[in-house]
Design a protein around this motif. Structure first.
Motif, PDB file in Angstrom:
ATOM      1  N   ILE A 147      72.466  45.428  58.024  1.00  0.00           N
ATOM      2  CA  ILE A 147      71.552  44.815  57.183  1.00  0.00           C
ATOM      3  C   ILE A 147      70.524  44.150  57.814  1.00  0.00           C
ATOM      4  CG2 ILE A 147      71.470  42.800  55.687  1.00  0.00           C
ATOM      5  CD1 ILE A 147      74.500  42.927  55.162  1.00  0.00           C
ATOM      6  N   PHE A 148      69.264  44.135  57.669  1.00  0.00           N
ATOM      7  CA  PHE A 148      68.318  43.416  58.415  1.00  0.00           C
ATOM      8  C   PHE A 148      67.732  42.003  57.621  1.00  0.00           C
ATOM      9  CE2 PHE A 148      67.817  47.787  60.078  1.00  0.00           C
ATOM     10  CZ  PHE A 148      67.171  47.524  61.280  1.00  0.00           C
ATOM     11  N   PHE A 149      67.559  41.187  58.320  1.00  0.00           N
ATOM     12  CA  PHE A 149      66.986  39.826  58.135  1.00  0.00           C
ATOM     13  C   PHE A 149      65.848  39.595  58.764  1.00  0.00           C
ATOM     14  CE2 PHE A 149      71.703  40.043  57.493  1.00  0.00           C
ATOM     15  CZ  PHE A 149      71.668  39.389  56.201  1.00  0.00           C
ATOM     16  N   ASP A 150      64.857  38.686  58.238  1.00  0.00           N
ATOM     17  CA  ASP A 150      64.063  38.050  59.165  1.00  0.00           C
ATOM     18  C   ASP A 150      64.431  36.684  59.975  1.00  0.00           C
ATOM     19  OD1 ASP A 150      64.048  35.729  57.548  1.00  0.00           O
ATOM     20  OD2 ASP A 150      62.089  36.260  56.360  1.00  0.00           O
ATOM     21  N   THR A 151      63.662  36.273  60.933  1.00  0.00           N
ATOM     22  CA  THR A 151      64.140  35.101  61.511  1.00  0.00           C
ATOM     23  C   THR A 151      64.477  33.815  60.620  1.00  0.00           C
ATOM     24  OG1 THR A 151      61.953  34.451  61.991  1.00  0.00           O
ATOM     25  CG2 THR A 151      63.042  36.041  63.441  1.00  0.00           C
ATOM     26  N   GLU A 152      64.274  33.708  59.371  1.00  0.00           N
ATOM     27  CA  GLU A 152      64.637  32.686  58.639  1.00  0.00           C
ATOM     28  C   GLU A 152      65.739  33.119  57.821  1.00  0.00           C
ATOM     29  OE1 GLU A 152      63.283  29.765  58.736  1.00  0.00           O
ATOM     30  OE2 GLU A 152      61.938  30.331  60.220  1.00  0.00           O
TER      31      GLU A 152
END
Length: 237
Positions: A147-152
């Motif tokens: 899974i990919f997330f942004d820094t938030e």
């Protein structure tokens, strides 16, 4: 066009070496982020099996995925033979990643990290451009984790392999610390992936990856090549 000899960038070589990279981490962020080292050397026959904990990790310093989880059921003779085979190989010839060619083959034994996940520990991979984390890839040792997330901690519509399936991952309480660690370790590089572990609230350094999947990643969807590629400014690393 930048032409690279087989011996490549000596900085990349130093930081891809899992033993020498530890000195870089000490210099940048301190000893507390390093997984405890139990033993290192070049002769598998000298590994002090009797003095090691019931469970630990044995890896080589000059390649990728050359790891052994040592436990009470491990066949020590088989472990030694496997390590002898790996130490004779040069990982450069696997995918022609130039910075691996000069790395001195060594054995590194470290504590086993347990974060409670069955296929863990989770690997938090910070894709960093010019010292700024832009995406966080989270996965584990099974094909289910990707899974990919942004820094938030907003999930991104980004994948690079259809065989992976999503699974729930909560936002770490110490995400800000992890982001700061990634910033510190990636400063000065046009691109590097900073891999971290988060074990019950304690952050540990994993490794620095300059060429994820040897450069054979196919992003899904294609537009992510542009989104991330536009952030890659200032050379090869």
């Amino acid at each position: 066009m930048v032409l690279l000899e087989r011996h490549g960038n000596p900085v990349f070589t130093r930081l891809a070496d899992k033993y020498l990279a530890r000195d870089y981490v000490r210099e940048k962020i301190g000893e507390k982020y390093l997984v405890k080292q139990l033993w290192h050397g070049t002769a598998p026959s000298l590994i002090p099996f009797a003095k090691l904990p019931a469970k630990c990790v044995i890896k080589t310093t000059h390649g990728s995925s050359w790891n052994i989880i040592l436990n009470e059921k491990s066949d020590h003779k088989e472990v030694v033979n496997t390590l002898r085979k790996w130490l004779k190989e040069n990982y450069y010839w696997v995918q022609r990643e130039y910075h691996y060619y000069p790395i001195k083959p060594r054995i590194l034994i470290q504590d086993f990290l347990d974060d409670g996940y069955q296929d863990g520990p989770l690997d938090y991979r910070f894709w960093c451009f010019s010292g700024q984390p832009e995406a966080i890839q989270v996965g584990n040792n099974s094909p289910s984790g990707h899974i990919f997330f942004d820094t938030e901690w907003n999930e991104l519509p980004l994948r690079y392999n259809d065989r992976f399936e999503d699974f729930a991952i909560e936002k770490p309480d110490n995400l800000n610390e992890m982001v700061q660690v990634a910033k510190s370790l990636s400063a000065g590089f046009a691109f590097v992936r900073v891999d971290l572990f988060n074990i019950k609230g304690k952050v540990y350094f994993g490794e620095l990856t300059f060429v994820p999947a040897a450069g054979y990643i196919k992003f899904i969807t294609d537009d992510w090549d542009v989104v991330l590629g536009d952030k890659w400014v200032g050379g090869i690393g």
